[in-house]
Design a protein around this motif. Sequence first.
Motif, PDB file in Angstrom:
ATOM      1  N   PHE A  83       0.812  -1.210   0.000  1.00  0.00           N
ATOM      2  CA  PHE A  83       0.000   0.000   0.000  1.00  0.00           C
ATOM      3  C   PHE A  83       0.853   1.270   0.000  1.00  0.00           C
ATOM      4  N   THR A  84       2.150   1.153   0.326  1.00  0.00           N
ATOM      5  CA  THR A  84       2.956   2.357   0.529  1.00  0.00           C
ATOM      6  C   THR A  84       4.289   2.344  -0.216  1.00  0.00           C
ATOM      7  N   ILE A  85       5.095   1.324  -0.012  1.00  0.00           N
ATOM      8  CA  ILE A  85       6.476   1.352  -0.501  1.00  0.00           C
ATOM      9  C   ILE A  85       6.581   1.476  -2.020  1.00  0.00           C
ATOM     10  N   PRO A  86       5.686   0.854  -2.824  1.00  0.00           N
ATOM     11  CA  PRO A  86       5.786   1.089  -4.274  1.00  0.00           C
ATOM     12  C   PRO A  86       5.636   2.555  -4.673  1.00  0.00           C
ATOM     13  N   ALA A  87       5.106   3.384  -3.778  1.00  0.00           N
ATOM     14  CA  ALA A  87       5.018   4.820  -4.081  1.00  0.00           C
ATOM     15  C   ALA A  87       6.394   5.413  -4.332  1.00  0.00           C
ATOM     16  N   LEU A  88       7.441   4.860  -3.710  1.00  0.00           N
ATOM     17  CA  LEU A  88       8.792   5.364  -3.920  1.00  0.00           C
ATOM     18  C   LEU A  88       9.294   5.057  -5.324  1.00  0.00           C
ATOM     19  N   ILE A  89       8.815   3.960  -5.913  1.00  0.00           N
ATOM     20  CA  ILE A  89       9.105   3.653  -7.321  1.00  0.00           C
ATOM     21  C   ILE A  89       8.311   4.582  -8.227  1.00  0.00           C
ATOM     22  N   ILE A  90       7.030   4.772  -7.898  1.00  0.00           N
ATOM     23  CA  ILE A  90       6.155   5.619  -8.712  1.00  0.00           C
ATOM     24  C   ILE A  90       6.650   7.062  -8.718  1.00  0.00           C
ATOM     25  N   LEU A  91       7.185   7.530  -7.588  1.00  0.00           N
ATOM     26  CA  LEU A  91       7.742   8.887  -7.512  1.00  0.00           C
ATOM     27  C   LEU A  91       9.066   9.012  -8.235  1.00  0.00           C
ATOM     28  N   GLU A 472       9.639  -6.208 -12.346  1.00  0.00           N
ATOM     29  CA  GLU A 472      10.342  -6.534 -13.582  1.00  0.00           C
ATOM     30  C   GLU A 472       9.430  -7.252 -14.570  1.00  0.00           C
ATOM     31  N   ALA A 473       8.591  -8.149 -14.066  1.00  0.00           N
ATOM     32  CA  ALA A 473       7.771  -8.974 -14.950  1.00  0.00           C
ATOM     33  C   ALA A 473       6.523  -8.246 -15.436  1.00  0.00           C
ATOM     34  N   TYR A 474       5.861  -7.513 -14.536  1.00  0.00           N
ATOM     35  CA  TYR A 474       4.564  -6.927 -14.870  1.00  0.00           C
ATOM     36  C   TYR A 474       4.582  -5.399 -14.938  1.00  0.00           C
ATOM     37  N   GLY A 475       5.504  -4.766 -14.235  1.00  0.00           N
ATOM     38  CA  GLY A 475       5.456  -3.325 -14.077  1.00  0.00           C
ATOM     39  C   GLY A 475       4.524  -2.947 -12.939  1.00  0.00           C
ATOM     40  N   ILE A 476       4.753  -1.790 -12.345  1.00  0.00           N
ATOM     41  CA  ILE A 476       3.939  -1.316 -11.227  1.00  0.00           C
ATOM     42  C   ILE A 476       3.588   0.148 -11.466  1.00  0.00           C
ATOM     43  N   GLY A 477       2.298   0.459 -11.343  1.00  0.00           N
ATOM     44  CA  GLY A 477       1.867   1.846 -11.472  1.00  0.00           C
ATOM     45  C   GLY A 477       1.378   2.186 -12.865  1.00  0.00           C
ATOM     46  N   ALA A 478       1.934   3.221 -13.463  1.00  0.00           N
ATOM     47  CA  ALA A 478       1.455   3.715 -14.756  1.00  0.00           C
ATOM     48  C   ALA A 478       1.930   2.809 -15.894  1.00  0.00           C
ATOM     49  N   PRO A 479       1.107   2.654 -16.946  1.00  0.00           N
ATOM     50  CA  PRO A 479       1.521   1.862 -18.110  1.00  0.00           C
ATOM     51  C   PRO A 479       2.729   2.480 -18.811  1.00  0.00           C
ATOM     52  N   THR A 480       3.582   1.624 -19.325  1.00  0.00           N
ATOM     53  CA  THR A 480       4.731   2.061 -20.120  1.00  0.00           C
ATOM     54  C   THR A 480       4.788   1.205 -21.377  1.00  0.00           C
ATOM     55  N   ALA A 481       5.685   1.558 -22.297  1.00  0.00           N
ATOM     56  CA  ALA A 481       5.831   0.769 -23.514  1.00  0.00           C
ATOM     57  C   ALA A 481       6.246  -0.662 -23.192  1.00  0.00           C
ATOM     58  N   GLU A 482       7.082  -0.821 -22.185  1.00  0.00           N
ATOM     59  CA  GLU A 482       7.549  -2.159 -21.810  1.00  0.00           C
ATOM     60  C   GLU A 482       6.496  -2.935 -21.034  1.00  0.00           C
TER      61      GLU A 482
END
Length: 658
Positions: A83-91, A472-482
């Motif tokens: 609920f929280t730590i992936p926010a650091l990746i998203i930021l 790495e496998a699915y991505g987290i957060g906003a869609p990207t080309a990869e």
Amino acid sequence: MAEKGMPQLTLRAVLLAIVLAVVLSAANAYLGLFAGLTVATAIPAAVVSMGVLRLLGGGTILENNIVQTGASAGSSIAAGVIFTIPALIILGYWQDFKYSWVLAIAGLGGLLGVLFSVPLRRTMIVEDPLPFPEGKAAAEVLKAGDNPGPGLKVLGFSAAIGAVLKLAAHSGMRLIPDTAAGAGFLGRYLGYMGTNLSPALLGVGYIVGLNIGIVVLSGAILSWNIAIPLYHAFFLDQDPALAASLAGAGAEDAAFAIWSAKIRYLGVGAMLIGGVWTLFSLRRSLLSGIRSGIAAARAGAAGGDVPHTERDLPMKWMLVALVVFVLPLLLLYQAIVGMWHVSIPMAIIMIVAGFLFVSVSAYLAGLVGSSNNPVSGITIATILFASVVLLVLLGESGRNAVGPGGAPLGAVAAIMIGAVVCCAAAVGGDNLQDLKAGYLVGATPWKQQLMLGIGAFSCALIMAPVLNVLAEAYGIGAPTAEHPNPLSAPQATLMASVAKGLFGGELPWGMIGIGAGIGAAIITIDEMLKAKGSSFRVPVLAAAIGIYLPLELMVPIFLGGLLAYLVERRHGMVGTKDEAARDRLHRPGTLFSAGLITGEALMGIAVGVAIYATKDREVLVLPGAFQQGELVGLVVLAIVGWLLYRTGVKGKAALDAA
């Protein structure tokens, strides 16, 4: 009821609890990033424990209780982290999940949750007992554990179904689609309807029930079938940038773009007002619980012959542990902001907010269960409060300071505080649920509290690797080309948006304000239903998560809740006040649902490991394989739903006869 002197905290129980905790935390991490929900794991853990310990020569009811106590940390730590730590990746502050940091946040936050929840046991379980539905259900499973064989068969069968269908899905072999959806334009109006084809979401819906299913689906309908069409028809022209980006876009792409840029912030506003309301409505119970916990601690310190069923962790050792656990977090905050006059107040905020929100979390878990516990709303409130304090303490230069990836350091610091509090609140609520089960079967509280601490820290050890594999496998957060279809991580995305918006970013405050108004209206409706004594309620945070998430995720949750209702109707138990009887009725369906969730989630991680290891997103796609149409996916989901209903209807008789 257990006998005095019966073995509890045995080596085999501890080892089995650790293994189950690690497996279930990985599964819940995937589910939470995918659907924004986690589910309690105590009941399936209890069933597995009874089967495994029987193979090892038997097991007492208290050993099985210790196993389910430690294993249930798998859901609470996973929730606190995702609920929280992936926010650091998203930021953009992190490019991957840092092992030592994730371990410190999750492990120490979880241990603080155990400590903070100890003084609350007496008031919430003994003196003024709350229902704690999942704790009662787990106790019933433990009491009925003389023959766990049928339950294990149900769990294993449904887990195999969930795993096979996840392997066949678009992220694996690409034999069946992930969703069935349709969209179109009717003049200026934009319409969208769809459903995810995940069996796990059916299982989630069965566990949370029809009431919550209706509420979350209603929130999604408000967002997708009312707000998005209205915005497209009447307000899109007032947003030239968004209108230009939608030029030539198809109806489905346009619906998701409007939802992502504007409409989902209605859910943010509703969550914000819901979090504040939750704290306000619990103020008296919270103060009462704190006073009672302190009084109980003083009474225990005075000595005397205390029954083993009333012995908590010693208060003096809890205080020592509190200091030991907080000091590393203080150093962690100092490493981020580099200013002692900021990091010390951050640590104080964490301690105060942690204890207050563990109390709130425990109270809500006692009322509505751990699966419905709005930890995300609690975390939002923490981040908002921490952000306001940080805005004052950092000064002009500190407020404008940025870290790696351009992330505002103030936002990062607020997320770090929220992450620790979120882990503590999730574990604290879950701890009280387990202590309720232990109270009903005659367990020793301090042994359960110690086991939950062991389980929580064990889960923290594997969180960073699991998150890195999924990212790495699915991505987290906003869609990207990869990663065009990433794991949405809705709560973490929300935390990142709120924290960044308060430190110089841009948020659609108009939408947030409207969402707050919608949240206030929902609260009013819920209070009216409460005054009338209605069995149907409208929890504001459940509605808010429906508004905030894609509609396609809410549809199967609603359908799963509908199946649970149909099972109750088939047995003539709709509206029953006997919660224990309802828990027994739904035990087979709950086990089947837990298997669907666990099987799909573990296969999702296995697929992620394969993609992560080979760096090939099509490594599992069979040569010449072709994906079936959406109709096939709907038929498959319908078959799984029929099996779930059949298990719920006929499984009770089979378990009773076994």
